[in-house]
Design an enzyme around this catalytic site. Structure first.
Site, PDB file in Angstrom:
ATOM      1  N   ASP A  81       0.863  -1.187   0.000  1.00 23.43           N
ATOM      2  CA  ASP A  81       0.000   0.000   0.000  1.00 23.43           C
ATOM      3  C   ASP A  81       0.902   1.240   0.000  1.00 23.43           C
ATOM      4  OD1 ASP A  81      -1.870  -2.016   0.524  1.00 23.43           O
ATOM      5  OD2 ASP A  81      -3.013  -0.784   1.936  1.00 23.43           O
TER       6      ASP A  81
ATOM      7  N   LYS B 153     -10.265   0.321  -1.975  1.00 24.72           N
ATOM      8  CA  LYS B 153     -10.080   0.093  -0.547  1.00 24.72           C
ATOM      9  C   LYS B 153     -10.466   1.345   0.216  1.00 24.72           C
ATOM     10  CE  LYS B 153      -6.640  -1.046   2.999  1.00 24.72           C
ATOM     11  NZ  LYS B 153      -5.277  -1.565   3.258  1.00 24.72           N
TER      12      LYS B 153
ATOM     13  N   LYS C   2      -7.034   3.457  -3.052  1.00 29.43           N
ATOM     14  CA  LYS C   2      -7.338   3.465  -1.620  1.00 29.43           C
ATOM     15  C   LYS C   2      -7.538   4.896  -1.158  1.00 29.43           C
ATOM     16  CE  LYS C   2      -5.063   2.263   2.782  1.00 29.43           C
ATOM     17  NZ  LYS C   2      -3.888   1.582   3.393  1.00 29.43           N
TER      18      LYS C   2
END
Length: 226
Positions: free
Chosen positions: A94, A185, A156
């Site tokens: 991430d 996400k 995300k």
């Protein structure tokens, strides 16, 4: 239809990114993830070897953050951090975008930053953190377009360290922009079952949260009328 407890567990990245996280807290995080069958355990890079060892042989994935939480690192530094995390056992990454470049409208720099980390991932799924609380609608859409072009695994919303966490509006905007081929996400401020379900209804198929146990427990209770 509301997602079941098992559905939610399979979407949760069980997360501990506080700077004062201790080895004991990381151990507890992994035990909870294994017990509840969460998708992954998401930690800072220093904890990746420990997490990978504790999750060995299980379906729970080790996830590492990169360029976290500011994103204001050289792309090659992010790439080096990515390679180290993968060597240590991370199987998802991430990364935080170059937020300042996005605010300046330097989309070549934003793209090059993401591309450097994507190349370092060498096939390991990459989730790209926007920090939506700092971006305009147009900046979010432009970053989504870059992520679609590069074919990252997920976009995300947030680090959890920014001015705010995920919102239903952010998630819906991102899902509409990336279409069905890229994951979304939602992360930051998802602390209860209602928030988790709202994010899923808006289009999220992964949830970053430190409250996974409470969310899944509440979903089980709701299913049994408890």
């Amino acid at each position: 239809m509301n997602p079941t407890a098992n559905d939610l567990a399979a979407m949760i990245d069980h997360t501990l990114l506080k700077p004062d996280a201790t080895p004991a807290a990381i151990d507890a995080l992994c035990r909870e993830a294994l017990e509840h069958r969460f998708c992954s355990v998401c930690v800072n890079g220093a904890h990746v070897p420990r997490v990978a060892r504790l999750l060995t042989g299980s379906p729970v994935v080790t996830c590492a953050v990169v360029g976290f939480p500011l994103g204001a690192m050289h792309p090659e530094a992010k790439a080096a951090e990515t390679r180290q995390a993968i060597r240590d056992g991370a199987r998802e990454i991430d990364m935080v975008i170059a937020i300042g470049a996005a605010k300046a409208g330097d989309w070549t720099a934003v793209r090059d930053d993401i591309a450097a980390v994507l190349a370092a991932c060498a096939g390991v799924p990459l989730k790209v953190i926007f920090e939506t609380g700092l971006l305009t609608r147009e900046e979010i859409l432009r970053t989504c377009a870059i992520c679609v072009e590069l074919a990252v695994a997920f976009v995300k919303t947030s680090t959890g360290f920014g001015p705010r966490g995920a919102s239903v509006e952010d998630v819906a905007l991102m899902r509409g922009a990336v279409g069905p081929g890229i994951g979304v996400k939602a992360s930051g401020g998802i602390r209860d079952l209602a928030a988790a379900r709202a994010m899923v209804a808006a289009g999220a198929n992964r949830l970053g949260t430190s409250a996974g146990v409470a969310i899944v427990t509440a979903a089980k209770a709701a299913a049994t009328g408890g």
